[in-house]
Scaffold this motif. Sequence first.
Motif, PDB file in Angstrom:
ATOM      1  N   ASP A 291       0.824  -1.217   0.000  1.00  0.00           N
ATOM      2  CA  ASP A 291       0.000   0.000   0.000  1.00  0.00           C
ATOM      3  C   ASP A 291       0.851   1.257   0.000  1.00  0.00           C
ATOM      4  O   ASP A 291       0.428   2.296  -0.513  1.00  0.00           O
ATOM      5  N   TRP A 292       2.039   1.179   0.598  1.00  0.00           N
ATOM      6  CA  TRP A 292       2.881   2.370   0.724  1.00  0.00           C
ATOM      7  C   TRP A 292       4.292   2.098   0.227  1.00  0.00           C
ATOM      8  O   TRP A 292       4.731   0.957   0.158  1.00  0.00           O
ATOM      9  N   ARG A 293       4.972   3.153  -0.091  1.00  0.00           N
ATOM     10  CA  ARG A 293       6.386   3.110  -0.446  1.00  0.00           C
ATOM     11  C   ARG A 293       7.080   4.243   0.305  1.00  0.00           C
ATOM     12  O   ARG A 293       6.419   5.181   0.789  1.00  0.00           O
ATOM     13  N   ALA A 315       4.684   7.278   1.218  1.00  0.00           N
ATOM     14  CA  ALA A 315       3.741   7.792   0.225  1.00  0.00           C
ATOM     15  C   ALA A 315       2.859   6.637  -0.233  1.00  0.00           C
ATOM     16  O   ALA A 315       3.259   5.471  -0.206  1.00  0.00           O
ATOM     17  N   GLU A 316       1.631   6.955  -0.638  1.00  0.00           N
ATOM     18  CA  GLU A 316       0.693   5.912  -1.053  1.00  0.00           C
ATOM     19  C   GLU A 316       1.017   5.428  -2.456  1.00  0.00           C
ATOM     20  O   GLU A 316       1.300   6.237  -3.359  1.00  0.00           O
ATOM     21  N   ASN A 317       0.989   4.117  -2.634  1.00  0.00           N
ATOM     22  CA  ASN A 317       1.235   3.527  -3.953  1.00  0.00           C
ATOM     23  C   ASN A 317       0.003   3.657  -4.839  1.00  0.00           C
ATOM     24  O   ASN A 317      -1.124   3.811  -4.338  1.00  0.00           O
ATOM     25  N   ASP A 319      -3.204   2.604  -6.951  1.00  0.00           N
ATOM     26  CA  ASP A 319      -4.189   1.535  -6.783  1.00  0.00           C
ATOM     27  C   ASP A 319      -4.411   0.880  -8.149  1.00  0.00           C
ATOM     28  O   ASP A 319      -5.172   1.381  -8.984  1.00  0.00           O
TER      29      ASP A 319
END
Length: 415
Positions: A291-293, A315-317, A319
């Motif tokens: 979900d995140w990186r 940070a959000e990956n 979708d």
Amino acid sequence: MLTTLSGRSVLLVIGGGIAAYKSLELIRLLKQRQAKVTAIMTKAASEFVTELSVASLTKEKVYTDLFSLTDEVEMGHIELSRSADLLVVAPASADLMAKMAHGLANDLASTTLLATDKKILLAPAMNVRMWQHPATRRNLGLLKADGVLTVGPNDGEMACGEYGPGRMAEPAEILAAIEAYFAGGALPLMGAGTGSRPLAGRKVLITAGPTHEPIDPVRYIANRSSGRQGYALAEAAVALGAETILVSGPVHLPIPPGAQMMPVETAAEMLKTVEAELPADIAIFAAAVADWRVAAASGEKLKKGAGGLPDLKLAENPDILKTVAQAKSKRPKLVVGFAAETQNVVENAKAKLAKKGCDLIVANDVSADKGVMGGERNTVHLVSATGVESWPELDKREVARRLMEDFARRIGAKA
């Protein structure tokens, strides 16, 4: 790691024909699944593959001669016919099928097949005219009436240059049929004796495995996904005739025979690869995407020091499922997502279905005590706008087979 075939004994009868070379790959796949394989070769089979090649792969003696005094003392044809859990004939030539149908027994292969008290699975292989001949159709009918199972044949180009049904099922297809038999399920919808495959001419896009999101050159954010369910889906898609694209994060699994492998590492790479492979008829998002990186991964290894713990801002990956499901162009006819949950499995899957805009969600409980992530078995719930279908615990390959057959029915045959 135990599999559906762990400890199972398969007696492989290799008949004559150019397709005999595929038996070597079948042996490799069976051994990879921890099955014991013993082989009988007909005289005609030895014209196409050697006993040494077969023995090297099975790690067992290869049997060829009905009247071998040594073989009859060590393991006679009666013992051979009954010591296995399943007899597989691949390739099954028209001649061998005729002998079986009429109870002839003039060599080791036909005698063993007549003497067995175990199930027999045939993978027919022959010229299209031979397969369509009334005599072969009659023999096939007799064999099926006797309870003999079949996989294939497929449509394809023959060694003689003709095209049509009669081409032996691929090793991965035969393996899927063997695993389905031992899992207690119906055999896959492959061939069904007509050469038809429900996903022939269709393109299936599947994501699998985890993603690795780098922190620095030696560390990354990941999850426990093994990729097994996605890879099993790719095997099942190939078996049903689909052009199969497998977009996979880093895993330690062999590439499913017949699938086109597209390796990626991060979520961003996975999305880019998926979009490049569209359009597709079916898109299945089985990957466990992070979900995140880390917003700004370090180009150098982060070192311990007086500065304390590093400040890792996330940070959000992207979708991927939502992006494809809600695309205004190139949206696949059927978009399937997976929901790996640890609580309120069905309720969360219903919410995900509405939020993402996909057609189906395959939900499963991945709590640590379930052993799903990294394991061989799975319990899934198929969630759609019309309801929830809950399945019992099954081997992941059996789950994949049932899912792909369900998906094939939903989109129908290609016009």
